[in-house]
Write a protein that holds these residues in place. Structure first.
Motif, PDB file in Angstrom:
ATOM      1  N   ASP A   1       2.948  13.407   1.854  1.00 15.48           N
ATOM      2  CA  ASP A   1       4.521  12.329   2.326  1.00 15.48           C
ATOM      3  C   ASP A   1       5.241  11.949   2.980  1.00 15.48           C
ATOM      4  OD1 ASP A   1       2.865  10.960  -0.431  1.00 15.48           O
ATOM      5  OD2 ASP A   1       4.741  11.916  -2.039  1.00 15.48           O
TER       6      ASP A   1
ATOM      7  N   THR B   1      -3.478   8.845  -0.902  1.00 18.53           N
ATOM      8  CA  THR B   1      -3.151   9.885   0.179  1.00 18.53           C
ATOM      9  C   THR B   1      -2.723  11.195  -1.048  1.00 18.53           C
ATOM     10  OG1 THR B   1      -0.705   8.935   0.153  1.00 18.53           O
ATOM     11  CG2 THR B   1      -2.146   8.533   2.410  1.00 18.53           C
TER      12      THR B   1
ATOM     13  N   ASP C   1       0.637  -1.316   0.167  1.00 16.97           N
ATOM     14  CA  ASP C   1      -0.078   0.068  -0.046  1.00 16.97           C
ATOM     15  C   ASP C   1       0.683   1.901   0.215  1.00 16.97           C
ATOM     16  OD1 ASP C   1       1.112  -0.096   2.437  1.00 16.97           O
ATOM     17  OD2 ASP C   1      -0.995   0.347   3.842  1.00 16.97           O
ATOM     18  N   GLY C   2       2.252   1.316  -0.459  1.00 19.23           N
ATOM     19  CA  GLY C   2       2.718   2.201  -0.563  1.00 19.23           C
ATOM     20  C   GLY C   2       4.458   2.174  -1.139  1.00 19.23           C
TER      21      GLY C   2
ATOM     22  N   TYR D   1       8.555   8.296   1.581  1.00 19.37           N
ATOM     23  CA  TYR D   1       7.236   7.813   0.833  1.00 19.37           C
ATOM     24  C   TYR D   1       5.874   8.324   0.738  1.00 19.37           C
ATOM     25  CZ  TYR D   1       4.411   3.667   2.834  1.00 19.37           C
ATOM     26  OH  TYR D   1       2.726   2.877   3.337  1.00 19.37           O
ATOM     27  N   HIS D   2       5.711   6.915  -0.041  1.00 18.82           N
ATOM     28  CA  HIS D   2       4.362   7.653  -0.598  1.00 18.82           C
ATOM     29  C   HIS D   2       2.874   6.713   0.068  1.00 18.82           C
ATOM     30  CE1 HIS D   2       0.603   9.435  -2.348  1.00 18.82           C
ATOM     31  NE2 HIS D   2       0.241   8.114  -3.237  1.00 18.82           N
ATOM     32  N   LYS D   3       1.862   6.677   0.840  1.00 14.84           N
ATOM     33  CA  LYS D   3       0.705   5.615   1.113  1.00 14.84           C
ATOM     34  C   LYS D   3      -0.004   5.878   0.195  1.00 14.84           C
ATOM     35  CE  LYS D   3      -2.161   3.983   4.606  1.00 14.84           C
ATOM     36  NZ  LYS D   3      -1.929   2.727   4.494  1.00 14.84           N
TER      37      LYS D   3
END
Length: 713
Positions: free
Chosen positions: A226, A221, A189-190, A216-218
């Protein structure tokens, strides 16, 4: 048949000559065309110059005999089904496939090895002109989701997006200002990616790239949420990339200062994120050597490095130890290691032997198991996969053989074809050989020579080179090169110093203060081709792109007597200002710093823009670039061409072809690639006397006027 090219000088567009002169280390350096450095998208004056130059070039190219022949031949040679190397995630296989003349290659997925394939992404639907490309992609570990990068108009700036593989529906994510980045999933999920700060308005194609950071990107969102994973704001020149191990436990942050293969490596234990966040501990410091992660098995990390091994070795260390203790798994050999991966419970290692691929299987302890049988003079690539799964795929190609995809079981050694192209030509009509010739200082340089088997006498020859940045040139298929050979020409590729064909020493032998070796090696290749009856008198053309464009410009200045026609593509032509735009600052590893006197003197001596020899007869030259090239900004080619046209260098044409909605080369749509290839080959054929085979209804070969009369040469 097209109309004959008329003799006499070309009326070039008038180019304003400025008065800029700067003193650098006691020397007056004139830069009369500095205004051409401005962005063509925002400066109307530069845009007018581009339009005027293209009008003259197009009018000239329209008259060239054989242009239509080359266009048709290149298109026919490209019109075959071709595949990318499959990647397996979960039970799904992902790969690109082009039916032949599609502008961009769609991405396909199939469930299981024998499942029915379906289109997952079709970039041909993204833009009417076909110039928006799928630049990179990475499925999630279980194959349920996909990250992909959108490249518009050839720019290095990428837009990262995601989708659900089962439904094909886009996930509502849109990541901007990513450049020079990989895609690394953290769970399902990221993901980790690298980006730069958003540039000032209007500077996205000009401003220097500083302060790259890993984020880091979820999924689901906004990008504003981030998390910053790794950055070095006190060292803005450092670049950072991330790679997550196949077991999902570790992330490696690999940092660099430029293009040189010298890295620092930090490790992040992803199982400790809740307690420690993105805490990164150093594994390698100092920017002294190459350290390329392979993977981690348990706590044992495997890397390829050139520390104490100029031709590379494979090492391992225990990540649970407080201090890394690197031990050798596969020692340095005579042939430089080109890559390695862990497949099943084996190491698959590729080597370069005189610029051709060799591959072998080892145990994880470094014991040799078996060699992988490949063709003699060709290139193999791929060999990706997973620990615990013995299946891998690779492609094999050569100058006369488009890529065939093979499936390999590393446990049994069984190799089976996965995708074999159905061709529109017979590869066995062509021959590929390798020779070794002496350079100016006596160094033996390898060179590939390819042509039709029935070409037994000297023939016009196209010589290609690069010579820099540790890049190895190996045999590979190109429809454009094949069209040249189909017309009866010879293609030659010289593996000159500056590349990585023989490891670190070969690279070092052609960079910084040793850069002149690169030009000497290339000129010696041309001399050898003429002295040994490969090419005809007056029949040598040279070609190179990017750093190879610099090569063509420098060698043409130094040896205009050797060259009969030249094509300099997206070249670095102003060696005193290259480090002032976009990614140019990275190149100081190979070129040096224009701001340092010792480096300046070396750069000044060969800079193509500054060393045009007025009063000397130059060969015909075609410069090519693109309006949105933000790797080597087009100002390099603009300034060089303006200076060449203004100089007294003879009456042969010195033209520039400026592509629109295109960048440094990647992502270029098929139709633009075909047209550019036809323009370039027609130009080189005309000025080297290459006669194309007759078209239906023609009574004789299509001969250029240059081949019939010496008055235009």
């Amino acid at each position: 048949m097209n109309a004959a090219v008329q003799p006499g000088p070309i009326a070039y567009p008038a180019t304003e000559r400025g008065t800029t002169v700067e003193t650098q280390f006691g020397e007056q350096i004139a830069d009369p065309y500095r205004w051409l450095e401005n962005d063509v998208r925002t400066d109307p004056k530069v845009a007018e110059w581009v339009a005027a130059q293209n009008a003259v070039t197009d009018a000239y190219l329209d008259t060239l005999p054989g242009r239509d022949w080359f266009k048709g031949k290149i298109a026919a040679l490209m019109n075959y089904e071709r595949f990318g190397v499959p990647q397996k995630y979960g039970s799904r296989y992902f790969y690109t496939r082009n039916t032949g003349l599609q502008n961009q290659s769609p991405l396909y997925v199939q469930d299981g090895l024998n499942g029915e394939r379906r289109v997952l992404l079709d970039p041909n639907t993204w833009a009417q002109d076909g110039a928006t490309a799928l630049s990179g992609w990475r499925p999630s570990p279980d194959g349920s989701k996909l990250l992909y990068m959108v490249q518009d108009g050839g720019t290095d700036w990428m837009i990262i997006r995601a989708l659900d593989v089962a439904t094909g529906e886009k996930i509502d994510d849109d990541i901007r200002w990513a450049k020079f980045t990989g895609l690394s999933w953290v769970g399902e999920d990221g993901f980790l990616y690298s980006r730069f700060p958003e540039p000032e308005k209007g500077q996205d194609f000009q401003a220097l790239n500083y302060n790259q950071a890993v984020y880091y990107h979820k999924l689901g969102t906004p990008q504003s949420a981030d998390q910053l994973v790794y950055a070095t704001p006190d060292h803005k020149e450092r670049g950072h990339g991330a790679a997550v191990t196949d077991d999902g436990r570790w992330a490696f942050i690999v940092s660099s200062l430029g293009t040189d293969s010298k890295y620092e490596v930090h490790a992040i234990d992803l199982t400790q994120r809740a307690a420690k966040g993105w805490a990164a501990r150093p594994l390698v410091t100092g920017f002294d050597n190459a350290w390329n992660p392979i993977d981690v098995i348990g706590n044992t990390a495997y890397f390829v490095t050139n520390k104490d091994a100029p031709r590379y070795r494979i090492v391992k260390t225990d990540l649970s130890a407080a201090t890394p203790n690197w031990t050798t798994v596969v020692a340095e050999g005579e042939q430089p290691i080109d890559g390695a991966s862990i497949i099943g419970d084996k190491l698959v290692v590729t080597y370069l032997k005189d610029a051709t691929t060799r591959a072998a299987v080892y145990t994880l302890d470094g014991k040799p198991q078996k060699d992988i049988a490949l063709g003699e003079l060709g290139t193999a690539g791929g060999f990706g996969g997973r620990a615990g799964d013995p299946e891998t795929f690779y492609t094999f190609t050569s100058f006369n053989r488009p890529g065939t995809i093979y499936r390999l079981d590393v446990n049994t050694g069984a190799t089976t074809p996965f995708a074999t192209p159905t061709l529109t030509f017979d590869p066995d009509r062509f021959t590929v050989r390798q020779v070794f010739y002496p350079s100016k200082d006596g160094t033996k340089i390898p060179m590939f020579i390819a042509h039709r088997k029935d070409v037994t006498r000297p023939a016009p020859t196209l010589l290609y080179g690069y010579g820099g940045f540790d890049v190895s040139l190996t045999p590979g298929f190109s429809a454009t090169r094949m069209a040249w050979m189909e017309a009866g020409g010879v293609f030659a590729l010289a593996n000159i110093r500056g590349g990585g064909e023989y490891g670190k020493a070969w690279h070092d032998g052609g960079r910084l203060a040793n850069k002149q070796n690169v030009f000497d090696d290339f000129a010696a290749a041309g001399d050898w081709l003429k002295a040994n009856g490969v090419t005809t008198p007056g029949g040598l053309s040279i070609e190179g792109g990017s750093n190879g464009g610099l090569l063509v410009g420098a060698v043409t200045n130094q040896r205009p007597d050797l060259v009969d026609a030249a094509h300099a593509a997206v070249g670095v032509m102003d060696m005193l200002r290259f480090d002032r735009w976009t990614a140019g600052r990275y190149w100081v590893d190979d070129y040096g710093y224009p701001s340092k006197e010792a480096d300046f003197k070396v750069l000044r001596a060969y800079s193509p823009y500054h060393n045009i020899r007025s009063g000397t007869d130059y060969p015909a030259m075609l410069v090519t670039t693109a309006d949105t090239d933000d790797r080597v900004v087009p100002g390099h080619s603009f300034k060089y061409t303006a200076a060449l046209q203004a100089a007294d260098v003879g009456d042969k044409p010195h033209l520039i072809r400026i592509e629109t909605r295109a960048g440094h080369g990647s992502g270029k749509p098929t139709d633009k690639a075909i047209q550019e290839g036809a323009d370039v080959l027609a130009f080189l054929a005309h000025w080297t006397g290459l006669a194309m085979p007759p078209a239906p209804g023609d009574a004789e070969p299509i001969m250029s006027p240059a081949n019939r009369s010496s008055t235009q040469r």
